[in-house]
Write a protein that holds these residues in place. Structure first.
Motif, mmCIF file in Angstrom:
data_model
loop_
_atom_site.group_PDB
_atom_site.id
_atom_site.type_symbol
_atom_site.label_atom_id
_atom_site.label_comp_id
_atom_site.label_asym_id
_atom_site.label_seq_id
_atom_site.Cartn_x
_atom_site.Cartn_y
_atom_site.Cartn_z
ATOM 1 N N PRO A 31 0.812 -1.373 -0.014
ATOM 2 C CA PRO A 31 -0.274 0.249 0.389
ATOM 3 C C PRO A 31 0.579 0.697 -0.103
ATOM 4 O O PRO A 31 1.718 1.628 0.880
ATOM 5 C CB PRO A 31 -0.516 -0.116 1.325
ATOM 6 N N LEU A 73 -0.672 10.526 1.990
ATOM 7 C CA LEU A 73 -0.129 11.973 1.534
ATOM 8 C C LEU A 73 0.977 11.352 2.384
ATOM 9 O O LEU A 73 2.330 12.395 1.947
ATOM 10 C CB LEU A 73 -0.749 12.108 2.115
ATOM 11 N N THR A 82 1.841 12.885 4.818
ATOM 12 C CA THR A 82 2.321 13.969 5.633
ATOM 13 C C THR A 82 3.012 14.940 6.412
ATOM 14 O O THR A 82 3.629 15.401 6.827
ATOM 15 C CB THR A 82 0.730 14.340 6.470
ATOM 16 N N ARG A 83 3.853 13.557 7.446
ATOM 17 C CA ARG A 83 4.672 13.907 8.113
ATOM 18 C C ARG A 83 5.330 13.839 8.146
ATOM 19 O O ARG A 83 6.963 14.925 8.666
ATOM 20 C CB ARG A 83 5.267 12.513 9.644
ATOM 21 N N LYS A 141 6.433 9.131 -0.892
ATOM 22 C CA LYS A 141 7.280 8.873 0.833
ATOM 23 C C LYS A 141 8.018 7.690 0.306
ATOM 24 O O LYS A 141 9.124 7.382 0.735
ATOM 25 C CB LYS A 141 6.344 8.787 1.823
ATOM 26 N N GLU A 142 7.421 6.892 -0.733
ATOM 27 C CA GLU A 142 8.242 5.082 -0.013
ATOM 28 C C GLU A 142 9.576 5.894 -1.348
ATOM 29 O O GLU A 142 10.494 4.510 -1.295
ATOM 30 C CB GLU A 142 6.918 4.043 -1.156
ATOM 31 N N VAL A 172 -1.042 -1.044 -4.670
ATOM 32 C CA VAL A 172 -1.808 0.294 -4.312
ATOM 33 C C VAL A 172 -1.374 1.729 -4.364
ATOM 34 O O VAL A 172 -1.072 1.802 -3.647
ATOM 35 C CB VAL A 172 -2.626 -0.469 -3.152
ATOM 36 N N PRO A 201 -6.774 8.437 0.096
ATOM 37 C CA PRO A 201 -6.747 7.304 0.676
ATOM 38 C C PRO A 201 -7.498 7.852 1.896
ATOM 39 O O PRO A 201 -6.831 8.235 2.892
ATOM 40 C CB PRO A 201 -5.053 8.583 1.068
ATOM 41 N N GLN A 202 -8.054 6.347 2.344
ATOM 42 C CA GLN A 202 -9.386 6.866 3.097
ATOM 43 C C GLN A 202 -8.444 5.131 3.955
ATOM 44 O O GLN A 202 -9.499 5.113 4.924
ATOM 45 C CB GLN A 202 -10.632 6.082 2.646
ATOM 46 N N ALA A 224 -6.591 0.823 1.424
ATOM 47 C CA ALA A 224 -6.005 0.064 0.692
ATOM 48 C C ALA A 224 -5.934 -1.253 0.659
ATOM 49 O O ALA A 224 -5.755 -1.630 -0.515
ATOM 50 C CB ALA A 224 -4.473 0.846 1.147
HETATM 51 P P1 UTP Z 1 0.683 6.012 7.310
HETATM 52 O O1 UTP Z 1 -0.204 5.424 8.589
HETATM 53 O O2 UTP Z 1 2.255 6.139 7.445
HETATM 54 O O3 UTP Z 1 0.214 7.497 6.278
HETATM 55 O O4 UTP Z 1 0.625 4.606 6.396
HETATM 56 P P2 UTP Z 1 0.552 7.674 5.708
HETATM 57 O O5 UTP Z 1 -0.263 9.489 5.017
HETATM 58 O O6 UTP Z 1 1.763 7.023 4.052
HETATM 59 O O7 UTP Z 1 1.209 9.223 6.637
HETATM 60 P P3 UTP Z 1 1.096 10.161 7.001
HETATM 61 O O8 UTP Z 1 1.025 9.508 8.089
HETATM 62 O O9 UTP Z 1 0.164 11.088 7.330
HETATM 63 O O10 UTP Z 1 3.230 11.146 7.038
HETATM 64 C C1 UTP Z 1 0.683 3.415 6.319
HETATM 65 C C2 UTP Z 1 1.300 3.331 5.105
HETATM 66 O O11 UTP Z 1 -0.009 2.950 4.737
HETATM 67 C C3 UTP Z 1 -0.338 3.425 3.251
HETATM 68 C C4 UTP Z 1 0.975 4.639 3.041
HETATM 69 O O12 UTP Z 1 1.194 4.826 1.835
HETATM 70 C C5 UTP Z 1 2.202 3.845 4.206
HETATM 71 O O13 UTP Z 1 2.835 3.458 2.781
HETATM 72 N N1 UTP Z 1 -1.584 3.647 3.524
HETATM 73 C C6 UTP Z 1 -1.891 4.233 4.118
HETATM 74 C C7 UTP Z 1 -2.465 3.931 1.751
HETATM 75 O O14 UTP Z 1 -1.632 3.145 0.830
HETATM 76 N N2 UTP Z 1 -3.330 4.245 1.740
HETATM 77 C C8 UTP Z 1 -4.173 5.193 2.632
HETATM 78 O O15 UTP Z 1 -5.367 5.745 2.545
HETATM 79 C C9 UTP Z 1 -3.441 5.354 3.974
#
Ligand code: UTP
Length: 294
Positions: free
Chosen positions: A11, A15, A17-18, A28-29, A57, A109-110, A115
């Protein structure tokens, strides 16, 4: 009968956001630890565990990942012309077998559960691994391989678990542990992000899962949980008691690369171990410690 484990879901639709502003236009990945993006560490870990098919995903703005696992024709031609065969091999070796990589779009991103559910049509009556690339696990034997080896003996669902400081339970899914046998602990319950006073233990779930296909029907019916998101933990909790469910205390170090401090720590530690950078970084770290009187 123990169901085969050949597919993995990554997944990567979050977003991040951190990590803003770094993640404004870059996934981020794709953040790099020493010389490889996080997603490549996770994909290599899956291959080490015997995974053959990978499913990303994704979301909007994530196309850099698709390009990363494809040919870069111009770059490869230039490397070839310049006789840079080592670099060329490096790029070619990381290409997935054609047809064994798929992308599914998560339009919004729900949450992690949502995902994983988005990949439902690509999984048949078989087990599936889920890897969160921002959890980088470094050790001698790949974390998912440790899990897959045990899964192929005991079946059911399996999650990677580790002890965390009691005051950090609200950052993780937390296990209510049952009977333990060596590194394997029965999962009697799961709670997403409990406050320390409500946490059933300090045993946290990290981003490595092996799940049975029954998870998809539960995810389809799953309403929003902690943080208003559709949580994978909530649906996993419903599988407990219906089939074996274990946590594996894996060997290795987990770095939370979704968090700035964890990401920097991963870079320092892996750079210290990397043959190309180890000696120089050892010196650099010592110099910094002296200069800043740490
Ligand atoms: P995180 O909880 O770290 O959320 O997701 P995030 O949005 O990536 O990051 P922050 O908290 O805003 O900084 C954990 C994993 O789940 C995926 C993210 O890409 C990450 O690999 N994810 C999370 C999804 O694929 N979809 C989502 O709706 C939420």
């Amino acid at each position: 009968m123990i169901k085969p484990l050949k597919k993995a879901i990554f997944p990567v639709g979050g977003l991040g956001t951190r990590f803003l502003p770094a993640t404004k236009s870059m996934p981020k990945e794709m953040l790099t630890v020493v010389d490889k993006p996080l997603i490549q560490y996770a994909v290599e870990e899956a291959y080490a565990a015997g995974i053959e098919e990978i499913i990303f995903v994704t979301g909007r703005g994530k196309s850099a990942m698709e390009d990363h696992f494809d040919h870069s024709v111009e770059l490869e031609q230039t490397l070839e012309r310049r006789g840079k065969t080592t670099e060329l091999e490096l790029l070619r070796d990381m290409l997935p077998t054609p047809g064994n990589i798929a992308y599914v779009r998560q339009q919004e991103p729900q949450g992690l559960g949502h995902a994983v559910w988005c990949a439902r049509h690509l999984i048949g009556d078989e087990a599936v691994a889920v890897l969160l690339a921002d959890d980088l696990v470094h050790g001698e034997v790949a974390c998912l391989k440790q899990m897959a080896d045990v899964y192929r003996e005991v079946g059911g669902n399996m999650i990677a678990v580790m002890e965390v400081p009691h005051e950090h339970t609200s950052r993780y899914g937390i296990v209510n542990p049952g009977a333990a046998k060596g590194k394997l602990v029965e999962v009697a319950g799961l709670v997403e992000k409990p406050a320390p006073e409500k946490a059933p233990s300090d045993l946290a779930v990290i981003g490595r899962y092996i799940l049975q296909p029954e998870i998809f029907a539960l995810l389809a019916a799953q309403g929003p949980g902690a943080g208003g998101e559709i949580q994978l933990t909530d649906s996993m909790a419903r599988l407990i008691g219906r089939m074996p469910f274990h946590g594996l205390r894996f060997e290795g170090t987990r770095y939370d690369c979704g968090d700035k401090a964890g990401f920097v720590e991963a870079n320092i530690c892996l750079a210290l171990e990397h043959p190309a950078t180890g000696p120089a970084i050892r010196q650099t770290v010592a110099d910094i410690a002296r200069r800043l009187k740490l």
